[in-house]
Write a protein that holds these residues in place. Structure first.
Motif, short mmCIF file in Angstrom:
data_model
loop_
_atom_site.label_atom_id
_atom_site.label_comp_id
_atom_site.label_asym_id
_atom_site.label_seq_id
_atom_site.Cartn_x
_atom_site.Cartn_y
_atom_site.Cartn_z
N ASN A 10 0.87 -1.18 0.00
CA ASN A 10 0.00 0.00 0.00
C ASN A 10 0.91 1.23 0.00
O ASN A 10 1.54 1.53 1.01
CB ASN A 10 -0.91 0.01 1.23
N TYR A 44 -6.85 -0.93 -5.07
CA TYR A 44 -7.00 -2.08 -4.18
C TYR A 44 -7.53 -3.27 -4.96
O TYR A 44 -7.04 -4.40 -4.83
CB TYR A 44 -7.95 -1.67 -3.06
N GLY A 69 -5.64 -2.40 6.70
CA GLY A 69 -6.31 -2.61 5.41
C GLY A 69 -5.59 -3.64 4.57
O GLY A 69 -6.21 -4.49 3.92
N HIS A 72 -6.07 -7.02 6.13
CA HIS A 72 -7.41 -7.48 5.75
C HIS A 72 -7.38 -8.10 4.35
O HIS A 72 -7.93 -9.18 4.13
CB HIS A 72 -8.36 -6.28 5.78
N ASN A 150 -17.23 5.92 10.47
CA ASN A 150 -16.47 5.55 9.27
C ASN A 150 -17.19 5.99 8.00
O ASN A 150 -16.57 6.52 7.07
CB ASN A 150 -16.24 4.04 9.24
N ASN A 154 -15.53 8.74 5.46
CA ASN A 154 -15.14 8.32 4.12
C ASN A 154 -15.74 9.18 3.02
O ASN A 154 -15.35 9.05 1.85
CB ASN A 154 -15.52 6.85 3.90
N TYR A 271 -18.08 -2.46 9.24
CA TYR A 271 -16.68 -2.31 8.84
C TYR A 271 -15.88 -3.40 9.54
O TYR A 271 -16.06 -3.64 10.74
CB TYR A 271 -16.14 -0.94 9.25
N ASP A 273 -11.87 -4.83 10.10
CA ASP A 273 -10.45 -4.46 10.01
C ASP A 273 -10.30 -3.04 9.46
O ASP A 273 -9.33 -2.72 8.76
CB ASP A 273 -9.67 -5.44 9.12
N GLU A 275 -12.13 -1.68 7.16
CA GLU A 275 -12.56 -1.60 5.77
C GLU A 275 -14.06 -1.79 5.67
O GLU A 275 -14.66 -2.58 6.40
CB GLU A 275 -11.86 -2.69 4.94
N ARG A 276 -14.68 -1.06 4.73
CA ARG A 276 -16.12 -1.21 4.49
C ARG A 276 -16.38 -2.66 4.07
O ARG A 276 -15.78 -3.17 3.12
CB ARG A 276 -16.57 -0.24 3.40
#
Length: 303
Positions: A10, A44, A69, A72, A150, A154, A271, A273, A275-276
């Motif tokens: 990342n 991603y 992320g 995950h 979150n 976002n 959500y 970890d 992440e959505r």
């Protein structure tokens, strides 16, 4: 022994130092005699597709460089396979790596585990969507006030990092009301109004919030926290205690434990970890030993 390593980086992790850290890790791995395939990409989704292809064609290890992320992503990719995962923690939170006792903010040491680490099997949590596609996470799934924060954060392009979430908390809190939930654990249904519900394979999320301090990643169980309805002032008193895991003694906090959990609530997106993940209702189940990670060798007694 030389290994074929699939590497996903990342570039924005570690305050945008991810790319340089990734190059450092790749150099370290090649210096140790390994073949390194750079599977990173601009998005991603594209990186995920490249990694899936590499796993299908045959790699010895999948290594990911970044924060939770990327952890995950790595867990989602290798769960249920024989490919071990090397977590090279370089993000802000790093809750999964920390929970496993892996090096944090030490990419050289973490990269060396590809060569010197021992396989450790851990549990992972599986959700199967309406199309029959499995999706996995390794740490904590949040579905309440935390996930609403979150969602709000976002939508903002600025500020970046933790400050964006702090501001989202300030914006969300005056509007927030307890949510009607149905929480079913191993077939036992609980209906309540709650501030948040969290499902943990591991103990922490959000950069060190010990939301489920007794959760273990290798015990074959999920810990489920329900913070029942309380006033906003009381919520403000309880919430900071989560950083030390001291919130569990509050009378409004209930912790359940089981292997399969179904969460139902209107208008909530979970959500996992960080992440959505998926909108509620959803069902998740723990799969014991679904993931192999490369970990430091256990210390012998007296050493």
């Amino acid at each position: 022994m030389s290994k074929r390593i699939g590497l996903v980086v990342n570039p924005t992790s570690g305050k945008n130092r991810g790319m340089s850290l990734g190059l450092e890790v790749a150099h370290r791995l090649r210096a140790a005699g390994h073949e390194v395939l750079d599977l990173s990409d601009e998005s991603y989704a594209a990186a995920r597709d490249r990694a899936l292809g590499a796993i299908a064609q045959g790699i010895d290890v999948l290594a990911v460089v970044g924060g939770d992320g990327m952890a995950h992503l790595g867990i989602d990719l290798v769960a249920g396979t024989t490919v071990p995962l090397a977590l090279i923690a370089a993000g802000t939170g790093n809750d999964i790596a920390r929970g496993l006792g892996l090096p944090v903010h030490d990419p050289v040491h973490a990269a060396d585990l590809v060569t010197t680490g021992v396989p450790r099997t851990i549990d992972a949590v599986r959700h199967v969507d309406a199309h029959g596609q499995p999706r996995w996470f390794g740490g904590v799934l949040g579905a309440g006030f935390d996930s609403l924060v979150n969602e709000r954060a976002n939508t903002w392009p600025w500020p970046r990092g933790q400050m964006r979430y702090n501001l989202a908390i300030l914006r969300e809190l005056p509007l927030f009301r307890a949510i009607p939930y149905a929480v079913t654990v191993d077939g036992v249904r609980h209906e309540t109004r709650a501030m948040l519900v969290a499902v943990g394979n591991g103990p922490s999320y959000g950069g060190g919030m010990q939301v489920l301090p007794d959760a273990r990643m290798d015990d074959g169980l999920l810990d489920v926290l329900v913070l029942h309805e309380i006033s906003t002032p009381e919520f403000l008193k309880v919430f900071p205690k989560v950083f030390k895991g001291a919130h569990t003694s509050h009378p409004a906090v209930e912790v359940l434990r089981g292997r399969e959990v179904t969460l139902e609530a209107a208008g909530i997106v979970a959500y996992a970890d960080g992440e959505r993940f998926a909108p509620l209702p959803l069902t998740v189940e723990v799969v014991p030993g679904a993931v192999t990670v490369l970990a430091p060798s256990p210390r012998r007694p007296g050493r």
